[in-house]
Design an enzyme around this catalytic site. Structure first.
Site, mmCIF file in Angstrom:
data_model
loop_
_atom_site.group_PDB
_atom_site.id
_atom_site.type_symbol
_atom_site.label_atom_id
_atom_site.label_comp_id
_atom_site.label_asym_id
_atom_site.label_seq_id
_atom_site.Cartn_x
_atom_site.Cartn_y
_atom_site.Cartn_z
ATOM 1 N N HIS A 1 0.831 -1.204 0.000
ATOM 2 C CA HIS A 1 0.000 0.000 0.000
ATOM 3 C C HIS A 1 0.866 1.254 0.000
ATOM 4 O O HIS A 1 0.542 2.244 -0.671
ATOM 5 C CB HIS A 1 -0.913 -0.025 1.225
ATOM 6 N N GLU B 1 2.118 1.882 -3.426
ATOM 7 C CA GLU B 1 1.020 2.427 -4.236
ATOM 8 C C GLU B 1 0.960 3.948 -4.096
ATOM 9 O O GLU B 1 0.766 4.665 -5.079
ATOM 10 C CB GLU B 1 -0.294 1.787 -3.800
ATOM 11 N N HIS B 2 1.144 4.462 -2.892
ATOM 12 C CA HIS B 2 1.162 5.908 -2.675
ATOM 13 C C HIS B 2 2.390 6.550 -3.320
ATOM 14 O O HIS B 2 2.291 7.589 -3.985
ATOM 15 C CB HIS B 2 1.184 6.214 -1.171
ATOM 16 N N GLU C 1 -3.730 8.171 7.528
ATOM 17 C CA GLU C 1 -4.782 7.294 7.002
ATOM 18 C C GLU C 1 -5.115 6.198 8.011
ATOM 19 O O GLU C 1 -6.286 5.865 8.223
ATOM 20 C CB GLU C 1 -4.323 6.678 5.668
#
Length: 418
Positions: A46, A49-50, A126
Site C-alpha cells: 500500500h 502504491e502511494h 490514514e
C-alpha cells in the site's frame, strides 16, 4: 471482443474493444497484495502504491497531476489483500498519453527520501483516520480475528510500527522483487485496438524481468472467536462472520444469491428486520470477502448499547433461517434478477469492464463469458442455497467482533450460534 497476448517477459495484456465508447480505461495490475508481505513489512504494498505518484525521473508529483487533469482523465490506484492496481481513464484519443504516464510512474518513480517521509506521515494519518472511524475500524479488527495467524489477517494499511519502520531500501527492494512479469496484467477496455495497446505496453514494459516474486501462503484455518473491543462510542458496532467461498468456487453463485437475500440491498432480510421493522440500526448489511483459496460471509450493523443484544439475536436468527428453511421462489427470483441487473449495468462502464478482465485473469486464468455467468445464476435453486448454508454457516468457524461500550456479561459465548 476480448483478446489476450503474453509478452516475452510474461506480462499478460488483455483487452476488450467497445467501439461505441468514447473512453478507454487501462490498469496495470500486480497480483501481489498485503497477504504476500512479510509481517515486518506489513503495509509496504500500500505504501508503494502511494509513492509511485510522488515523482519520476521525468515528472514531478505536480506534473503527474497536471498531465492527467489536462486531458480530463482520472488517475488512481488501490491495494487489496491479493493485488494492486494502477489505473487511468481517458478519452480514447489519449490512450498513448495514459500508457506513457502509467508506465512512467510504474517503472521510474524515484522514491525520493524526502517524499517517502512526507508520504509516511500521510499513510500514518490514514491509519489514524481509520482508528477514528469505528464503522471502518471494526472490519479491520474482524479480518485480523477471522484470519488470525494467517497473512490474510494482516491490515492492508499496516500499522504505525510496521509503516514507521519501512526503510527506503526495504521499499525499493520489495518493489524490485515483487513487480515481475509473471505477476503483472495490463487490462484495458474501451475504444481501442488490442494490437495498439500490446505495442505500447511492449515498448515501455519490456524492461521488467520475467518470473514471479510471489510466495504462496498456507491455507487459512477457520476457528471460532469472540472479540470485544471496548471503546467509548455512542454505538456498539457488530461484525459477525462465518466461512464463505473462494473466488472460483462452483458454489459462488449460490453464495452471491444467499448474500443478496441476507443483506445485500434495502429489500434484504437484514435491512427489513433490523432497520425497517425494529428500528435498531441505521446501517446494516452483509458482504462476501472471497480470496483465491478461502472466503468469509460477513454481517455488519451498529446499534445503541442498550439494543445491541436484541440486534445480535436478529442477526443470528436471520442467518439460522437459511439452514432451517428453503428461501422462497419469489425471493430467489428477485435476488437473481437483482444480481443480473447489477452486472449488466456495470458493463456500461469501461473501468468496470477493465477490472473484470484483470480479476477474471487473476482468479480464473481466462475471461468469464456473460452467458456462462447468467447460466450460473439460473442454476441456483432453493435447495442448493440451503445446502450451501448448512456447509458454510458453521459455528466452529463463527467469529464475532463487537466494538464500543459493550457489557461482556450480556453475551454468553456458548449461546452465540447460527
Amino acid at each position: 471482443m476480448i483478446k489476450k497476448s503474453i509478452l516475452e517477459n510474461g506480462i499478460r495484456v488483455i483487452t476488450e474493444r467497445i467501439p461505441y465508447a468514447s473512453s478507454v480505461s487501462i490498469g496495470i495490475w500486480v497480483a501481489n497484495g498485503s497477504r504476500h508481505e512479510r509481517r515486518e513489512l506489513n503495509g509496504v504494498a500500500h505504501f508503494i502504491e502511494h509513492l509511485l505518484f510522488k515523482g519520476t525521473e521525468r515528472r514531478s508529483a505536480l506534473d503527474i497531476a497536471r498531465e492527467i487533469d489536462s486531458v480530463g482523465g482520472v488517475l488512481n490506484a488501490f491495494t487489496s489483500r491479493e493485488y494492486v492496481c494502477y489505473y487511468a481513464k481517458v478519452l480514447d484519443k489519449f490512450l498513448p498519453n495514459a500508457v506513457d504516464l502509467l508506465t512512467d510512474i510504474f517503472l521510474h518513480s524515484t522514491f525520493d527520501p524526502e517524499e517517502i517521509e512526507k508520504e509516511r506521515r500521510v499513510v500514518l494519518q490514514e491509519i489514524n483516520m481509520m482508528e477514528d472511524t469505528p464503522d471502518d475500524l471494526i472490519h479491520d479488527i474482524f479480518h485480523q480475528q477471522f484470519w488470525m495467524g494467517h497473512p490474510l489477517g494482516m491490515s492492508i494499511l499496516g500499522d504505525a510500527e510496521s509503516v514507521g519502520g519501512l526503510t527506503r531500501d526495504a521499499i525499493v527492494g520489495y518493489k524490485e522483487h515483487m513487480y515481475r512479469g509473471d505477476d503483472i496484467i495490463v487490462s484495458a477496455a474501451g475504444n481501442l485496438t488490442h494490437e495498439e495497446l500490446v505495442s505500447l505496453v511492449e515498448q515501455h514494459l519490456h524492461v521488467l524481468p520475467s518470473g514471479s516474486g510471489r510466495v504462496e501462503t498456507a491455507l487459512p484455518v477457520y476457528e471460532r472467536r469472540l472479540e470485544i473491543a471496548e471503546k467509548d462510542l455512542e454505538q456498539v458496532h457488530v461484525c459477525l462472520g462465518l466461512k464463505g467461498v473462494q473466488q472460483n468456487a462452483p458454489e459462488r453463485y449460490d453464495a452471491f444469491i444467499l448474500n443478496t437475500i441476507l443483506g445485500g440491498s434495502m429489500s434484504s432480510r437484514l435491512f427489513q428486520e433490523v432497520r425497517e421493522k425494529s428500528g435498531l440500526a441505521y446501517s446494516v448489511y452483509s458482504y462476501l470477502a472471497s480470496h483465491a483459496d478461502a472466503g468469509s460471509l460477513v454481517v455488519y450493523a451498529g446499534a445503541s448499547p442498550e439494543n445491541s443484544e436484541e440486534l445480535l439475536d436478529i442477526l443470528l436468527r436471520e442467518l439460522r433461517r437459511f439452514k432451517e428453511e428453503p428461501v422462497t421462489l419469489c425471493q430467489l427470483d428477485a435476488a437473481r434478477d437483482q444480481l443480473k441487473g447489477n452486472l449488466l449495468l456495470s458493463l456500461e462502464s469501461s473501468d468496470n469492464r477493465m477490472s473484470r478482465l484483470a480479476k477474471n485473469e487473476i482468479y480464473f486464468g481466462a475471461p468469464l463469458l456473460l452467458t456462462d455467468i447468467m447460466a450460473g445464476f439460473d442454476a441456483v435453486s432453493s435447495q442448493s442455497i440451503q445446502a450451501l448454508a448448512n456447509n458454510i454457516l458453521d459455528n466452529s468457524a463463527l467469529t464475532l467482533v463487537m466494538l464500543g461500550r459493550v457489557n461482556p456479561s450480556q453475551f454468553v459465548p456458548a449461546q452465540i450460534n447460527v
